[in-house]
Scaffold this active site. Sequence first.
Site, PDB file in Angstrom:
ATOM      1  N   ARG A  33       0.981  -1.504  -0.501  1.00 11.77           N
ATOM      2  CA  ARG A  33      -0.138  -0.188  -0.118  1.00 11.77           C
ATOM      3  C   ARG A  33       0.865   1.276  -0.667  1.00 11.77           C
ATOM      4  O   ARG A  33       1.617   1.280   0.856  1.00 11.77           O
ATOM      5  CB  ARG A  33      -1.155   0.186   1.309  1.00 11.77           C
ATOM      6  CG  ARG A  33      -2.001   1.011   1.271  1.00 11.77           C
ATOM      7  CD  ARG A  33      -2.402   0.575   2.967  1.00 11.77           C
ATOM      8  NE  ARG A  33      -1.864   2.098   3.479  1.00 11.77           N
ATOM      9  CZ  ARG A  33      -2.730   2.907   4.480  1.00 11.77           C
ATOM     10  NH1 ARG A  33      -4.293   2.177   4.960  1.00 11.77           N
ATOM     11  NH2 ARG A  33      -2.508   3.685   5.318  1.00 11.77           N
TER      12      ARG A  33
ATOM     13  N   TYR B  69      -3.189  11.910   5.749  1.00 10.70           N
ATOM     14  CA  TYR B  69      -3.770  10.091   6.350  1.00 10.70           C
ATOM     15  C   TYR B  69      -2.828   9.262   5.833  1.00 10.70           C
ATOM     16  O   TYR B  69      -2.472   9.551   4.441  1.00 10.70           O
ATOM     17  CB  TYR B  69      -4.865  10.062   5.566  1.00 10.70           C
ATOM     18  CG  TYR B  69      -5.241   8.040   6.481  1.00 10.70           C
ATOM     19  CD1 TYR B  69      -5.216   7.999   7.526  1.00 10.70           C
ATOM     20  CD2 TYR B  69      -4.713   7.175   5.204  1.00 10.70           C
ATOM     21  CE1 TYR B  69      -5.171   6.328   7.516  1.00 10.70           C
ATOM     22  CE2 TYR B  69      -5.120   5.953   5.149  1.00 10.70           C
ATOM     23  CZ  TYR B  69      -5.025   5.336   6.714  1.00 10.70           C
ATOM     24  OH  TYR B  69      -5.033   4.224   6.783  1.00 10.70           O
TER      25      TYR B  69
ATOM     26  N   ASP C  93      -5.048   4.058  -0.033  1.00  2.13           N
ATOM     27  CA  ASP C  93      -6.270   4.183   0.856  1.00  2.13           C
ATOM     28  C   ASP C  93      -6.790   5.903   0.844  1.00  2.13           C
ATOM     29  O   ASP C  93      -5.904   6.560   0.966  1.00  2.13           O
ATOM     30  CB  ASP C  93      -5.984   3.512   2.332  1.00  2.13           C
ATOM     31  CG  ASP C  93      -6.763   3.915   3.350  1.00  2.13           C
ATOM     32  OD1 ASP C  93      -8.037   4.104   2.304  1.00  2.13           O
ATOM     33  OD2 ASP C  93      -7.089   2.881   4.508  1.00  2.13           O
TER      34      ASP C  93
ATOM     35  N   HIS D 147     -10.018   6.524   2.648  1.00  3.08           N
ATOM     36  CA  HIS D 147      -9.849   6.808   3.453  1.00  3.08           C
ATOM     37  C   HIS D 147     -10.669   8.009   3.953  1.00  3.08           C
ATOM     38  O   HIS D 147     -11.073   8.389   4.123  1.00  3.08           O
ATOM     39  CB  HIS D 147      -8.756   7.402   4.915  1.00  3.08           C
ATOM     40  CG  HIS D 147      -8.515   6.738   6.302  1.00  3.08           C
ATOM     41  ND1 HIS D 147      -9.465   7.303   6.953  1.00  3.08           N
ATOM     42  CD2 HIS D 147      -8.101   5.445   6.510  1.00  3.08           C
ATOM     43  CE1 HIS D 147      -8.630   6.740   8.000  1.00  3.08           C
ATOM     44  NE2 HIS D 147      -8.630   5.380   8.237  1.00  3.08           N
TER      45      HIS D 147
ATOM     46  N   GLU E  62      -8.947   1.459  -1.974  1.00  2.00           N
ATOM     47  CA  GLU E  62      -9.763   1.706  -0.603  1.00  2.00           C
ATOM     48  C   GLU E  62     -10.723   2.934  -0.177  1.00  2.00           C
ATOM     49  O   GLU E  62     -10.292   3.680   0.011  1.00  2.00           O
ATOM     50  CB  GLU E  62      -8.497   0.983   0.693  1.00  2.00           C
ATOM     51  CG  GLU E  62      -9.302   0.485   1.687  1.00  2.00           C
ATOM     52  CD  GLU E  62      -8.441   0.150   3.068  1.00  2.00           C
ATOM     53  OE1 GLU E  62      -7.346  -0.046   2.230  1.00  2.00           O
ATOM     54  OE2 GLU E  62      -8.982   0.278   4.037  1.00  2.00           O
TER      55      GLU E  62
ATOM     56  N   GLU F 116     -13.768  -1.449   6.236  1.00  2.00           N
ATOM     57  CA  GLU F 116     -13.538  -1.629   7.716  1.00  2.00           C
ATOM     58  C   GLU F 116     -13.627  -1.794   8.692  1.00  2.00           C
ATOM     59  O   GLU F 116     -13.582  -1.798   9.836  1.00  2.00           O
ATOM     60  CB  GLU F 116     -11.474  -1.462   7.859  1.00  2.00           C
ATOM     61  CG  GLU F 116     -11.079  -0.283   7.497  1.00  2.00           C
ATOM     62  CD  GLU F 116     -10.317   0.734   7.980  1.00  2.00           C
ATOM     63  OE1 GLU F 116      -9.561  -0.132   6.965  1.00  2.00           O
ATOM     64  OE2 GLU F 116      -9.779   2.363   8.150  1.00  2.00           O
TER      65      GLU F 116
ATOM     66  N   ARG G  15     -13.538  -5.326   3.498  1.00  2.00           N
ATOM     67  CA  ARG G  15     -12.419  -5.389   4.463  1.00  2.00           C
ATOM     68  C   ARG G  15     -12.629  -6.060   5.481  1.00  2.00           C
ATOM     69  O   ARG G  15     -12.046  -5.377   6.912  1.00  2.00           O
ATOM     70  CB  ARG G  15     -11.905  -3.676   4.303  1.00  2.00           C
ATOM     71  CG  ARG G  15     -11.696  -3.508   2.842  1.00  2.00           C
ATOM     72  CD  ARG G  15      -9.699  -3.324   3.043  1.00  2.00           C
ATOM     73  NE  ARG G  15      -9.192  -2.956   3.814  1.00  2.00           N
ATOM     74  CZ  ARG G  15      -8.440  -2.864   4.120  1.00  2.00           C
ATOM     75  NH1 ARG G  15      -7.924  -4.486   4.376  1.00  2.00           N
ATOM     76  NH2 ARG G  15      -8.047  -2.153   5.507  1.00  2.00           N
TER      77      ARG G  15
ATOM     78  N   GLU H  97      -4.240  -6.977   5.212  1.00  2.00           N
ATOM     79  CA  GLU H  97      -3.558  -6.317   5.128  1.00  2.00           C
ATOM     80  C   GLU H  97      -2.619  -6.398   6.189  1.00  2.00           C
ATOM     81  O   GLU H  97      -2.939  -7.612   7.235  1.00  2.00           O
ATOM     82  CB  GLU H  97      -4.494  -5.644   5.783  1.00  2.00           C
ATOM     83  CG  GLU H  97      -3.740  -3.785   6.305  1.00  2.00           C
ATOM     84  CD  GLU H  97      -4.686  -3.004   7.075  1.00  2.00           C
ATOM     85  OE1 GLU H  97      -5.120  -3.020   6.860  1.00  2.00           O
ATOM     86  OE2 GLU H  97      -3.902  -1.369   6.818  1.00  2.00           O
TER      87      GLU H  97
ATOM     88  N   TRP I  69     -12.507  11.858   8.564  1.00  2.00           N
ATOM     89  CA  TRP I  69     -11.090  11.548   8.871  1.00  2.00           C
ATOM     90  C   TRP I  69     -10.703  10.218   7.591  1.00  2.00           C
ATOM     91  O   TRP I  69     -11.303   9.368   8.162  1.00  2.00           O
ATOM     92  CB  TRP I  69     -11.042  11.216  10.335  1.00  2.00           C
ATOM     93  CG  TRP I  69      -9.459  11.463  10.510  1.00  2.00           C
ATOM     94  CD1 TRP I  69      -8.458  11.858  10.446  1.00  2.00           C
ATOM     95  CD2 TRP I  69      -8.887   9.688  11.310  1.00  2.00           C
ATOM     96  NE1 TRP I  69      -7.620  11.420  10.180  1.00  2.00           N
ATOM     97  CE2 TRP I  69      -7.929   9.613  10.507  1.00  2.00           C
ATOM     98  CE3 TRP I  69      -9.669   8.547  11.362  1.00  2.00           C
ATOM     99  CZ2 TRP I  69      -6.408   9.079  10.889  1.00  2.00           C
ATOM    100  CZ3 TRP I  69      -8.451   7.813  11.161  1.00  2.00           C
ATOM    101  CH2 TRP I  69      -7.187   7.517  11.395  1.00  2.00           C
TER     102      TRP I  69
END
Length: 419
Positions: free
Chosen positions: A164, A176, A227, A229, A253, A279, A300, A356, A419
């Site tokens: 990643r 991030y 990601d 995020h 992601e 996630e 995820r 991961e 976030w």
Amino acid sequence: MTIEDNSQLRAEGSVRDREIVAARVIVTCPGRNFVTLRIETRSGVYGLGDATLNGRELAVASYLQDHLIPNLIGRDAGRIEDIWQFFYRGAYWRRGPVTMTAIAAVDVALWDILAKLAGMPLYQMLGGRSRDGVLVYGHANGKDVQETVDEVGRYIEKGYKAIRAQSGVPGIKKAYGVSNLKNAYEPAESELPLETVWNTTKYLNVVPQLFETLRNAHGPEIELLHDGHHRMTPIEAARLARDLEPYRLFWLEDATPADNQQAFELIRRHSITPLAVGEVFNSIWDAKHLIQNQLIDYIRTTIVHAGGITHLRRLADFAALHQVRTGFHGATDLSPVCMGAALHFDTWVPNFGIQEYMQHCKETDDVFPHDYTFREGRLYCGEKPGHGVDIDEKLAAKYPYSPKQLPIARLEDGSMWDW
Ligand code: KDG
Ligand code: MG
């Protein structure tokens, strides 16, 4: 005594051995906070479950201590499905990260006990091996594109086949996924949330550049992941996914928040970049529309935050019907207990994609001795009965809980953002 009498006695003996006689919550901070549930049976065999919810640890500890543990004492640890249904279906207030993390801790501890009593590694109880080793992705990051490209090179040298990549963004102080020092990225760093500032335009200018440079530097074979995020709107995510197509990502992601699962339809309409999400999901219902409509390629959601092995098995089977593969969350805020259980699951699950793997620090590894190992880009679960992860409680007691919360993000005008 007849054979029937004998087997009746043996069955009664097994139930007596499996009776839950004690359960307790262990909170420790060896480098970061972890919550662990330990369930003990009359036979002395015990099981461990991870109950860590980053920044909300004590809420799960209380849910376990005050509400679930009193219901566990005296039950047969072998009735895993019934105990799961008792806590999920039996409770009027369902779902949510705190509830589902607490249920996951109970569930994983019970699977650990069952496998130990059977004398088998956990993957065997699930249906046996589907693969020898589990493909993992590591985390490379840098303060700018070149530093990130160099860091990816270092991961390749260490044997990683999937990486990643997150880079710093000019004009954004704390992007991030980018660590301050050369340590692993660890976002929960202050007692109250750190306020960060976000600008999607600046971010969208950098990411395609990063992946173009990465492909030029490291060639077509290495698997690259990124990601987002949850920072982009659906149309911004669609644009990024399209811009990244020439660099053939393994996945993009959390391109946009999935509270509204329909949002992913827009990204799909515009791009063939594979998508991963989930996630922060805590049940199959969070992913139903996404999976049924093949709006994602990887799910995820992992064991600790979504009701344990019992629920994840259902989610993975449902995903398999729609060609969606697993790609479990494995950040450092999930304890080695979760990683051990996840690796047994990954070793079995037919529709496995990737796992991961952010390495834990030495203090964490010392508190949680485990038998999984890394070799040439893959993690291998061990052959010990259970999930293969233990806790050194004496050592754990030397690391008291240290309150920490995840950061928040605001736009440059002060508005709250994801976030
Ligand atoms: O607790 C939050 C972290 O687990 C999360 O920010 C890490 O997004 C993450 C990832 O993909 O590992
Ligand atoms: Mg993520």
